[in-house]
Design a protein around this motif. Structure first.
Motif, mmCIF file in Angstrom:
data_model
loop_
_atom_site.group_PDB
_atom_site.id
_atom_site.type_symbol
_atom_site.label_atom_id
_atom_site.label_comp_id
_atom_site.label_asym_id
_atom_site.label_seq_id
_atom_site.Cartn_x
_atom_site.Cartn_y
_atom_site.Cartn_z
ATOM 1 N N HIS A 93 1.104 -0.823 0.058
ATOM 2 C CA HIS A 93 0.267 0.066 -0.055
ATOM 3 C C HIS A 93 0.648 1.350 -0.148
ATOM 4 N N ALA A 118 -0.449 -1.291 -4.673
ATOM 5 C CA ALA A 118 -1.793 -0.952 -4.184
ATOM 6 C C ALA A 118 -2.107 0.115 -3.132
ATOM 7 N N VAL A 134 -8.396 2.480 -3.550
ATOM 8 C CA VAL A 134 -6.926 1.617 -3.348
ATOM 9 C C VAL A 134 -7.117 1.666 -5.055
ATOM 10 N N ARG A 147 -9.696 -9.777 -2.069
ATOM 11 C CA ARG A 147 -10.551 -8.614 -2.168
ATOM 12 C C ARG A 147 -11.242 -8.291 0.306
ATOM 13 N N LEU A 150 -8.948 -6.251 1.411
ATOM 14 C CA LEU A 150 -9.442 -4.636 1.017
ATOM 15 C C LEU A 150 -10.551 -3.954 0.779
ATOM 16 N N ILE A 157 -11.912 -0.022 -4.670
ATOM 17 C CA ILE A 157 -11.703 -0.860 -4.906
ATOM 18 C C ILE A 157 -11.228 -0.891 -6.776
#
Length: 294
Positions: A93, A118, A134, A147, A150, A157
Motif C-alpha cells: 500500500h 495497491a 485503492v 478482496r 482490501l 477498490i
C-alpha cells in the motif's frame, strides 16, 4: 485471513485496526517502540521482527514511507519475501515509483510470491473510516483472492492495470491533490483580502456546494480556517510523491508546467522547515507570499 502488517504509522495503524475489526488474524511489526505501541492499540499481535509477522501469512501488507524502505524491507535477507510462504500475496500500500513497484513485483515472482501494488488515497480520515480508494496494479485474479483484506480498509477498490499501474494512478492522484490544495491556498488569500475572516466560513460553504467543491476542501476545511496544520499527510511525503510525478513525466517526455510550479511550492514549504506539517500548510506559504498575518 492470516495477515502480516508492516508499518503501523499514521495510515497503517487505523488500517491495522480495521483489519482486526473485520475478523482477520493480524500480526504487526513496526520499527520503532512508538510504532509497536500504536500497533498494540489495534488489537493486533505485535511481533519483534519482520519475519515473525510474515511467517505463515496468507497476505502480507506493507505501508511504508518510500521506495527504498519498501525494497529494503521486502528483499532483505530477513525481509518480507524470504519469510513468506510460497503462493502468499504481498500487498504493498506504500506510495513508491512505478519502476520501484515493478522491481518489487519481479522480486516477488522470483520468491514464488504473488504481488499487487495497491497504493491508497483518502488520508488519515479515510484510513480511520475504512473508506480509502485503492488503486491496484497486478494480476486481477490475485486481487479477487485478497478482496476480503482490501474491503476492510477501502470502499473504492479498482484494478487499473498490470504491475506498477497502481503507482502510476497514485502519482496522478497526488498531482491532483497538490494542485487542488495550492489553488485552495490562493483562494483563501483572495477571500481574506476581500471579505475578512468573519465571512470566510460562509464563502467556503458555497464554494463546497458548487463545481469548486472537492474532497480536499471537505477534509481540510478546518485546518484551513483555523490555520493549524497537524499532519494527516506530511509535506515531506507529498514532496517525495511530487518527485515521483516529475521523474515519471520526464521519462515519458511530457511537459507539465503546472505540475512543476506546484511541486516547487511544496518543496518550498519543506525547505522552510514545514516538512512535518500537513500538506494543507501550502496555505501558510501563500499567506506569507502576500504579507498576510497568520
Amino acid at each position: 485471513m492470516r495477515v502480516g502488517f508492516i508499518g503501523p504509522g499514521i495510515m497503517g495503524r487505523p488500517m491495522t485496526a480495521n483489519l482486526v475489526a473485520a475478523g482477520h488474524d493480524v500480526r504487526c511489526y513496526g520499527r520503532s517502540d512508538a510504532s509497536r505501541e500504536r500497533a498494540r492499540s489495534t488489537g493486533a499481535e505485535v511481533t519483534d521482527s519482520v519475519a515473525a509477522a510474515c511467517e505463515d501469512a496468507e497476505v502480507v501488507v506493507t505501508m511504508l514511507p518510500a521506495g527504498p524502505d519498501v525494497l529494503a524491507v521486502t528483499t532483505g535477507d530477513d525481509g518480507v519475501l524470504p519469510s513468506m510462504p510460497p503462493g502468499a500475496v504481498l500487498l504493498d500500500h506504500s506510495t513508491i515509483s512505478p519502476d520501484e513497484a515493478r522491481e518489487v513485483h519481479a522480486a516477488a515472482t522470483t520468491a514464488g510470491v504473488r504481488c499487487l501494488d495497491a497504493p491508497v488515497s483518502g488520508g488519515e480520515a479515510g484510513a480511520v473510516e475504512g473508506t480509502l480508494a485503492v488503486m491496484v496494479g497486478g494480476d486481477p485474479q490475485t486481487l479477487a483472492h485478497v478482496r476480503p483484506v482490501l474491503d476492510a480498509v477501502g470502499s473504492t477498490i479498482v484494478h487499473v492495470g498490470g504491475p506498477g499501474a497502481g503507482q502510476v494512478v497514485k502519482a496522478a492522484n497526488q498531482l491532483v491533490v497538490a494542485g487542488n490544495l495550492q489553488v485552495l491556498a490562493e483562494a483563501l488569500v483572495f477571500l481574506r483580502a476581500h471579505l475578512g475572516e468573519q465571512d470566510l466560513p460562509a464563502a467556503l460553504d458555497v464554494l463546497g456546494g458548487g463545481l469548486a467543491g472537492s474532497t480536499a476542501l471537505t477534509r481540510k476545511r478546518r485546518a484551513l480556517l483555523e490555520q493549524h496544520y497537524q499532519p494527516g499527510f506530511r509535506i515531506a511525503l507529498h514532496d517525495k510523491d511530487m518527485g515521483i510525478v516529475e521523474t515519471a513525466a520526464r521519462h515519458a517526455g511530457l511537459a507539465l508546467p503546472v505540475t512543476s510550479v506546484v511541486a516547487t511550492m511544496i518543496a518550498a514549504v519543506k525547505a522552510r522547515g514545514g516538512g512535518d506539517l500537513d500538506h494543507s500548510a501550502l496555505a501558510e506559504l501563500a499567506a506569507d507570499l502576500n504579507g498576510s498575518a497568520r
